[in-house]
Design an enzyme around this catalytic site. Sequence first.
Site, PDB file in Angstrom:
ATOM      1  N   ASP A 114     -30.270  31.813   5.959  1.00 11.70           N
ATOM      2  CA  ASP A 114     -29.339  30.630   6.346  1.00 11.70           C
ATOM      3  C   ASP A 114     -28.787  31.101   7.610  1.00 11.70           C
ATOM      4  OD1 ASP A 114     -27.803  28.376   5.855  1.00 11.70           O
ATOM      5  OD2 ASP A 114     -26.394  29.522   5.111  1.00 11.70           O
ATOM      6  N   SER A 115     -27.836  30.040   8.127  1.00 12.96           N
ATOM      7  CA  SER A 115     -27.132  30.227   9.337  1.00 12.96           C
ATOM      8  C   SER A 115     -25.923  31.041   9.040  1.00 12.96           C
ATOM      9  CB  SER A 115     -26.890  28.886   9.914  1.00 12.96           C
ATOM     10  OG  SER A 115     -26.009  28.227   9.050  1.00 12.96           O
ATOM     11  N   TYR A 171     -26.430  25.593  12.886  1.00 15.38           N
ATOM     12  CA  TYR A 171     -27.592  25.033  12.745  1.00 15.38           C
ATOM     13  C   TYR A 171     -27.612  23.533  13.297  1.00 15.38           C
ATOM     14  CZ  TYR A 171     -30.114  29.159  11.783  1.00 15.38           C
ATOM     15  OH  TYR A 171     -30.747  30.893  11.389  1.00 15.38           O
ATOM     16  N   GLY A 172     -26.849  23.067  12.366  1.00 14.18           N
ATOM     17  CA  GLY A 172     -26.575  21.334  11.999  1.00 14.18           C
ATOM     18  C   GLY A 172     -26.327  20.734  13.182  1.00 14.18           C
ATOM     19  N   CYS A 193     -31.333  26.675   3.425  1.00 19.15           N
ATOM     20  CA  CYS A 193     -30.277  25.940   4.373  1.00 19.15           C
ATOM     21  C   CYS A 193     -31.020  24.541   4.525  1.00 19.15           C
ATOM     22  CB  CYS A 193     -30.493  26.812   5.572  1.00 19.15           C
ATOM     23  SG  CYS A 193     -30.166  25.544   7.068  1.00 19.15           S
ATOM     24  N   ASN A 194     -30.229  23.562   4.232  1.00 18.42           N
ATOM     25  CA  ASN A 194     -30.972  22.184   4.345  1.00 18.42           C
ATOM     26  C   ASN A 194     -31.504  21.977   5.471  1.00 18.42           C
ATOM     27  OD1 ASN A 194     -29.828  20.775   1.285  1.00 18.42           O
ATOM     28  ND2 ASN A 194     -28.792  22.302   1.849  1.00 18.42           N
ATOM     29  N   THR A 195     -30.577  22.104   6.551  1.00 15.42           N
ATOM     30  CA  THR A 195     -30.752  21.964   8.051  1.00 15.42           C
ATOM     31  C   THR A 195     -32.095  22.457   8.507  1.00 15.42           C
ATOM     32  OG1 THR A 195     -28.447  21.855   8.418  1.00 15.42           O
ATOM     33  CG2 THR A 195     -30.027  21.935  10.256  1.00 15.42           C
ATOM     34  N   CYS A 225     -25.582  20.765   1.933  1.00 14.24           N
ATOM     35  CA  CYS A 225     -25.638  21.753   2.982  1.00 14.24           C
ATOM     36  C   CYS A 225     -25.218  23.044   2.069  1.00 14.24           C
ATOM     37  CB  CYS A 225     -24.663  21.668   4.225  1.00 14.24           C
ATOM     38  SG  CYS A 225     -24.052  23.111   4.968  1.00 14.24           S
ATOM     39  N   THR A 226     -25.738  24.162   2.341  1.00 15.64           N
ATOM     40  CA  THR A 226     -25.573  25.102   1.292  1.00 15.64           C
ATOM     41  C   THR A 226     -24.277  26.009   1.473  1.00 15.64           C
ATOM     42  OG1 THR A 226     -26.866  26.868   3.004  1.00 15.64           O
ATOM     43  CG2 THR A 226     -28.045  25.736   0.985  1.00 15.64           C
ATOM     44  N   HIS A 227     -23.550  25.787   2.447  1.00 14.93           N
ATOM     45  CA  HIS A 227     -22.144  26.068   2.657  1.00 14.93           C
ATOM     46  C   HIS A 227     -21.083  25.269   1.871  1.00 14.93           C
ATOM     47  CE1 HIS A 227     -23.589  28.197   6.504  1.00 14.93           C
ATOM     48  NE2 HIS A 227     -22.488  28.862   6.280  1.00 14.93           N
TER      49      HIS A 227
HETATM   50  N1  DGL Z   1     -26.144  26.095   5.321  1.00 16.95           N
HETATM   51  C1  DGL Z   1     -26.827  25.238   6.422  1.00 16.95           C
HETATM   52  C2  DGL Z   1     -27.313  24.049   5.529  1.00 16.95           C
HETATM   53  O1  DGL Z   1     -27.547  24.099   4.448  1.00 16.95           O
HETATM   54  C3  DGL Z   1     -26.345  24.942   7.771  1.00 16.95           C
HETATM   55  C4  DGL Z   1     -25.094  24.660   8.168  1.00 16.95           C
HETATM   56  C5  DGL Z   1     -25.167  25.146   9.690  1.00 16.95           C
HETATM   57  O2  DGL Z   1     -25.524  26.099  10.307  1.00 16.95           O
HETATM   58  O3  DGL Z   1     -24.936  23.769  10.204  1.00 16.95           O
HETATM   59  O4  DGL Z   1     -27.704  22.988   6.200  1.00 16.95           O
END
Ligand code: DGL
Length: 236
Positions: free
Chosen positions: A9-10, A41-42, A73-75, A182-184
């Site tokens: 993940d990011s 990443y997003g 990570c969804n992105t 988003c996994t965060h």
């Molecule tokens: N945790 C990530 C997600 O699920 C990315 C968050 C990011 O880096 O923008 O999208």
Amino acid sequence: MNQKIGILDSGIGGTTVLTEIKKLLPKEDYIYYADSKNNPYGEKTEQEINEIVDDIVKYLITDKNCKMIVIACNTATTRCMKNLKEKYPNIPFIGTVPAIKVACDNNYKNTLVLATPSTIDSLRTKELIRDNKKYDQEITLISCEGLANAIEIKNQEKITKILSDVKDQVKNKKIDSIVLGCTHYPLIKEDINKIFPNIPQLDGSFGVAKEVKRQLEINNLRNNSGKGDVEFINSK
Ligand code: DGL
């Protein structure tokens, strides 16, 4: 040799997915790659995200000999999954996408999807809506610029501000479910609950864990002698 499952993940977000996977598969060993250096990443272009993720995947497969890669990570999933599967046809890849199917299957009528700008704008998110939404369901997509990074660096003031802005944007809707795309975001479930009290929050981590187990079995890759060890790597 006991090969590990690689998860990336990011940053810290993917630990929410790792936790679910470990519950289901306690006898596997894991490598968790947190790319905090490149967070978020997003807010990057699709090409940038692909280049970054490709380097990490190459490292996990070539240097670390991982038997499976979980994109927690969804992105990265919505933007890179197709390319990764084409490039490494012999490695099972499991991705994470916004739990829009879960919301629709549970017959929620007014779902709010929170995700990064890149996930919200992705073709994959459009496909998830097209394939799952019924005529009497409404899905509102909100792009939460800055939220993943605020969580990553623990900026509480910014987290509260972004969530309050979201609330303003949907004040005329009767939201009955929130997809944490988003996994965060599961890391701030309590903050979200303060702004949207008692609204069910859905995320894809349990579904990812089940799919990891299924793919290990299909590919004959199960390990029952691991200890649930996690090797943490942070790009920072
Ligand atoms: N945790 C990530 C997600 O699920 C990315 C968050 C990011 O880096 O923008 O999208």
